[in-house]
Design an enzyme around this catalytic site. Structure first.
Site: not given
Ligand code: DQA
Length: 154
Positions: A14-15, A22, A27, A79, A82, A103, A105, A112
């Site tokens: 998501p996102n 964003r 990011y 990735n 959240a 995984e 990120h 954070r």
């Molecule tokens: C994320 C880190 C997560 O905590 C966050 O909710 C994201 C992006 C990252 O790529 O740094 O959506 O996965």
């Protein structure tokens, strides 16, 4: 079976469709499309087939993981966004298909808010890459390529 021994599925949660717009300070400035385009070039150079899928919906990610069990996918880069910190369902999907996954990120989740420090994926992942921005995806792709090669895939 459509795939071959070196087909990799890239999943973004998501996102991550908002990348570039964003919170760019956290990011980065690159869009997901831009990142995926770069990864496709890298994948081609490594002799890997890359399929990319992004969704904001947990069940769509779960369903895509299930499909990966039967479509020739050899490994997954994910990735989870959240869902990293919330989704037992997505974790169970990945452990359920028994494919190696890495995984990724973009941000350093350990530097954070405290709620980002726990990942439901890290202990069952082949490895995790955090905090290196879009470069993390490239490194993950190289790592999975070398892993698959060591596994003796064609
Ligand atoms: C994320 C880190 C997560 O905590 C966050 O909710 C994201 C992006 C990252 O790529 O740094 O959506 O996965």
């Amino acid at each position: 079976m459509a795939g071959h021994a070196h087909d990799v599925l890239l999943l973004n949660g998501p996102n991550l469709n908002l990348l570039g717009r964003r919170e760019p300070g956290i990011y980065g400035a690159r869009s997901l499309e831009d990142i995926v385009t770069g990864l496709r070039k890298e994948a081609a150079a490594l002799g890997i087939g890359l399929t990319a899928f992004q969704s904001n919906a947990e069940h769509e990610l779960v369903d895509r993981v299930h499909a990966a069990a039967d479509d020739g996918t050899a490994a997954v880069l994910i990735n989870p966004g959240a869902f990293t910190h919330t989704s037992v369902a997505l974790r169970d999907a990945l452990t359920g298909i028994d494919l190696p996954f890495i995984e990724v990120h973009l941000s350093n989740i350990h530097a954070r808010e405290p709620f980002r420090r726990h990942s439901y994926f890290s202990d069952v992942a082949l490895g995790s890459i955090v905090g290196l921005g879009a470069t993390g995806y490239t490194l993950a792709l190289r790592a999975i390529a070398s892993h698959l090669q060591q596994q003796g895939g064609a």
